[in-house]
Design a protein around this motif. Structure first.
Motif, PDB file in Angstrom:
ATOM      1  N   LEU A  76      -9.883  13.368  -1.949  1.00 38.37           N
ATOM      2  CA  LEU A  76      -9.720  14.771  -2.928  1.00 38.37           C
ATOM      3  C   LEU A  76      -9.389  16.027  -1.743  1.00 38.37           C
ATOM      4  O   LEU A  76      -8.621  16.661  -2.103  1.00 38.37           O
ATOM      5  N   PRO A  77     -10.530  16.212  -1.089  1.00 40.11           N
ATOM      6  CA  PRO A  77     -10.270  17.452  -0.049  1.00 40.11           C
ATOM      7  C   PRO A  77      -8.788  17.603   0.520  1.00 40.11           C
ATOM      8  O   PRO A  77      -8.388  18.594   0.751  1.00 40.11           O
ATOM      9  N   ASN A  78      -8.379  16.389   0.924  1.00 44.55           N
ATOM     10  CA  ASN A  78      -7.316  16.286   1.744  1.00 44.55           C
ATOM     11  C   ASN A  78      -6.104  15.929   0.768  1.00 44.55           C
ATOM     12  O   ASN A  78      -4.677  15.792   1.386  1.00 44.55           O
ATOM     13  N   ARG A  79      -6.297  15.931  -0.444  1.00 40.26           N
ATOM     14  CA  ARG A  79      -5.194  15.313  -1.393  1.00 40.26           C
ATOM     15  C   ARG A  79      -4.424  14.012  -1.171  1.00 40.26           C
ATOM     16  O   ARG A  79      -3.201  14.026  -1.093  1.00 40.26           O
ATOM     17  N   ILE A  80      -5.164  12.971  -0.548  1.00 40.30           N
ATOM     18  CA  ILE A  80      -4.617  11.903  -0.238  1.00 40.30           C
ATOM     19  C   ILE A  80      -4.953  10.780  -1.083  1.00 40.30           C
ATOM     20  O   ILE A  80      -6.318  10.677  -1.707  1.00 40.30           O
ATOM     21  N   VAL A  81      -4.006  10.057  -1.673  1.00 37.81           N
ATOM     22  CA  VAL A  81      -4.230   9.029  -2.417  1.00 37.81           C
ATOM     23  C   VAL A  81      -3.666   7.607  -1.860  1.00 37.81           C
ATOM     24  O   VAL A  81      -2.579   7.518  -1.513  1.00 37.81           O
ATOM     25  N   MET A  82      -4.486   6.526  -1.611  1.00 38.29           N
ATOM     26  CA  MET A  82      -4.141   5.264  -1.192  1.00 38.29           C
ATOM     27  C   MET A  82      -4.143   4.489  -2.426  1.00 38.29           C
ATOM     28  O   MET A  82      -5.235   4.225  -3.061  1.00 38.29           O
ATOM     29  N   GLU A 112       3.039  13.694  -2.813  1.00 39.24           N
ATOM     30  CA  GLU A 112       4.397  13.056  -2.478  1.00 39.24           C
ATOM     31  C   GLU A 112       4.163  11.735  -1.679  1.00 39.24           C
ATOM     32  O   GLU A 112       3.020  11.819  -0.893  1.00 39.24           O
ATOM     33  N   LEU A 113       5.124  11.105  -1.689  1.00 38.66           N
ATOM     34  CA  LEU A 113       4.908   9.722  -1.331  1.00 38.66           C
ATOM     35  C   LEU A 113       5.247   9.766   0.062  1.00 38.66           C
ATOM     36  O   LEU A 113       6.323  10.301   0.770  1.00 38.66           O
ATOM     37  N   GLY A 167       7.747  -3.568  -7.428  1.00 36.96           N
ATOM     38  CA  GLY A 167       8.644  -3.034  -8.795  1.00 36.96           C
ATOM     39  C   GLY A 167       8.629  -1.779  -9.241  1.00 36.96           C
ATOM     40  O   GLY A 167       9.519  -0.931  -9.750  1.00 36.96           O
ATOM     41  N   GLU A 168       7.389  -1.242  -8.954  1.00 31.95           N
ATOM     42  CA  GLU A 168       7.086   0.193  -9.245  1.00 31.95           C
ATOM     43  C   GLU A 168       7.600   0.875  -8.129  1.00 31.95           C
ATOM     44  O   GLU A 168       7.461   0.809  -6.973  1.00 31.95           O
ATOM     45  N   THR A 169       8.300   2.238  -8.503  1.00 30.94           N
ATOM     46  CA  THR A 169       8.913   2.845  -7.565  1.00 30.94           C
ATOM     47  C   THR A 169       8.083   4.151  -7.141  1.00 30.94           C
ATOM     48  O   THR A 169       6.949   4.323  -7.806  1.00 30.94           O
ATOM     49  N   ALA A 170       8.410   4.885  -6.227  1.00 31.69           N
ATOM     50  CA  ALA A 170       7.892   5.895  -5.684  1.00 31.69           C
ATOM     51  C   ALA A 170       7.414   6.979  -6.964  1.00 31.69           C
ATOM     52  O   ALA A 170       6.427   7.678  -7.051  1.00 31.69           O
ATOM     53  N   LEU A 185       0.743  -1.052   0.068  1.00 26.22           N
ATOM     54  CA  LEU A 185       0.003   0.097  -0.050  1.00 26.22           C
ATOM     55  C   LEU A 185       0.700   1.159  -0.206  1.00 26.22           C
ATOM     56  O   LEU A 185       1.788   1.247   0.753  1.00 26.22           O
ATOM     57  N   GLN A 186       0.422   2.095  -0.878  1.00 23.28           N
ATOM     58  CA  GLN A 186       1.368   3.370  -1.064  1.00 23.28           C
ATOM     59  C   GLN A 186       0.323   4.513  -0.497  1.00 23.28           C
ATOM     60  O   GLN A 186      -0.719   4.591  -1.334  1.00 23.28           O
ATOM     61  N   ILE A 187       0.676   5.494   0.156  1.00 28.58           N
ATOM     62  CA  ILE A 187       0.056   6.397   0.735  1.00 28.58           C
ATOM     63  C   ILE A 187       0.919   7.872   0.189  1.00 28.58           C
ATOM     64  O   ILE A 187       1.940   8.257   0.283  1.00 28.58           O
ATOM     65  N   ILE A 188       0.091   8.438  -0.705  1.00 30.99           N
ATOM     66  CA  ILE A 188       0.492   9.677  -1.289  1.00 30.99           C
ATOM     67  C   ILE A 188      -0.153  10.769  -0.978  1.00 30.99           C
ATOM     68  O   ILE A 188      -1.503  11.033  -1.021  1.00 30.99           O
ATOM     69  N   VAL A 189       0.520  11.753  -0.386  1.00 36.39           N
ATOM     70  CA  VAL A 189       0.044  13.265   0.146  1.00 36.39           C
ATOM     71  C   VAL A 189       0.441  14.184  -0.487  1.00 36.39           C
ATOM     72  O   VAL A 189       1.552  14.400  -0.686  1.00 36.39           O
ATOM     73  N   ASN A 190      -0.552  14.909  -1.276  1.00 32.87           N
ATOM     74  CA  ASN A 190       0.034  16.301  -1.952  1.00 32.87           C
ATOM     75  C   ASN A 190       0.929  15.739  -3.014  1.00 32.87           C
ATOM     76  O   ASN A 190       2.092  16.692  -3.332  1.00 32.87           O
TER      77      ASN A 190
END
Lengths: 137, 180
Positions: free
Chosen positions: A102-108, A46-47, A114-117, A39-44
């Motif tokens: 979207l309001p907090n610009r967070i993507v999980m 940025e990883l 294999g895929e990098t940030a 699981l990747q969490i991306i905020v704004n």
């Protein structure tokens, strides 16, 4: 005529075989490690971090959101936004998928190691700039 | 080649005869490479073949010498490369052939190993050489997956070729002695 198969031959053949089988096992192991979804969490854009789905944990994302990982599934358990879309999203697991706040610009999102940030933020690029602002309002 | 001729002459063998034998063997090696296509030997993995022409090279290594085996092997590789291949296939084949023969000659020189062990190590070395070149041309990690698989394949084909060569060496012993 000399003996066809000496003891040293058997040793030689078996050691080549052992080497090959050892490599096969090592590669299989390594690739399993690589292919395990995380699981990747991306905020704004940025990883923030990459998390294993194997261990259960609760992750605070900034001040506003709480993400939960349990039993190989991840979901947003709390968010301070008005729409609560991310909280109502289905949990995501090894099958892939993403949850967006979207309001907090967070993507999980689920990635394979294999895929990098760098390349994995491409989804957020879709929401970049004006698009994101206008939707988030 | 002149060196080789002189060497043979010292051993009391005529250079002309030597050239003739090498020529016949190189031809045989090339033909074997062609005939091989007709023999179904397939694991469902691309790039695996029996390597029949290695039979001639191994035979030469045992019956003649390392240098003569090398000459036969190189003539075969270069001719096949020019006739049917391109620079890449030539590089693949040459690396495999040289590596395989070097390993076999080295192992033979130790005197510890028999023909089956030497041949299977040679087959393995041949395939390692090919993967090495392939990796240098297009470096990609998944290619390394082929390495252990091709090593085992080389081991098996090497065993088969080694067994065939052993039979061949036994059957032609008398003929070769008569030729002197």
């Amino acid at each position: 005529m000399e003996k066809l198969l000496r003891k040293s031959d058997i040793v030689l053949i078996l050691s080549i075989l052992a080497l090959a089988v050892g490599m096969l096992i090592a590669f299989t192991h390594a690739s399993r490690e690589i292919r395990t979804p995380r699981l990747q969490i991306i905020v704004n854009n940025e990883l923030m971090g990459t998390y294993s789905l194997e261990e259960d944990q609760t992750i605070r994302v900034g001040e506003s959101n709480i993400c939960e990982i349990k039993g190989g599934q991840a979901w947003m358990s709390q968010a301070d936004c008005p729409d609560q879309i991310c909280v109502r999203s289905r949990p995501i697991g090894a099958g892939g998928g993403s949850i967006v706040c979207l309001p907090n610009r967070i993507v999980m999102k689920i990635v394979e190691a294999g895929e990098t940030a760098g390349e994995s933020t491409d989804i957020t690029e879709l929401f970049e700039g004006e698009v994101l602002d206008s939707i988030a309002g | 080649m002149r060196d080789l001729g002189a060497e043979r002459k010292r051993q009391g063998k005529s250079p002309g005869r030597s050239v003739a034998v090498l020529g016949v063997m190189a031809t045989l090696a090339i033909l074997f490479g062609y005939v091989e296509v007709l023999i179904p030997f397939n694991f469902g993995i691309p790039g695996i073949k029996l390597g029949l022409s290695n039979l001639v090279v191994l035979y030469a290594l045992y019956r003649l010498s390392y240098r003569e085996a090398l000459a036969i092997s190189l003539v075969r590789v270069v001719l096949i490369g020019f006739l049917f291949g391109n620079m890449f296939s030539l590089a693949y084949a040459a690396t495999g052939a040289i590596l395989s023969l070097s390993v076999m000659a080295g192992l033979k020189k130790t005197g510890v190993f028999g023909i089956l062990g030497i041949s299977s190590a040679g087959g393995t070395a041949h395939n390692i050489g090919q993967i090495l070149v392939a990796y240098l041309v297009t470096p990609s990690l998944p290619l390394l997956w082929y390495l252990p698989i091709l090593m085992i394949a080389g081991l098996i084909t090497g065993l088969i070729i080694g067994g065939l060569t052993a039979v061949l060496l036994g059957r032609t012993e008398a003929v070769f002695r008569k030729l002197g």
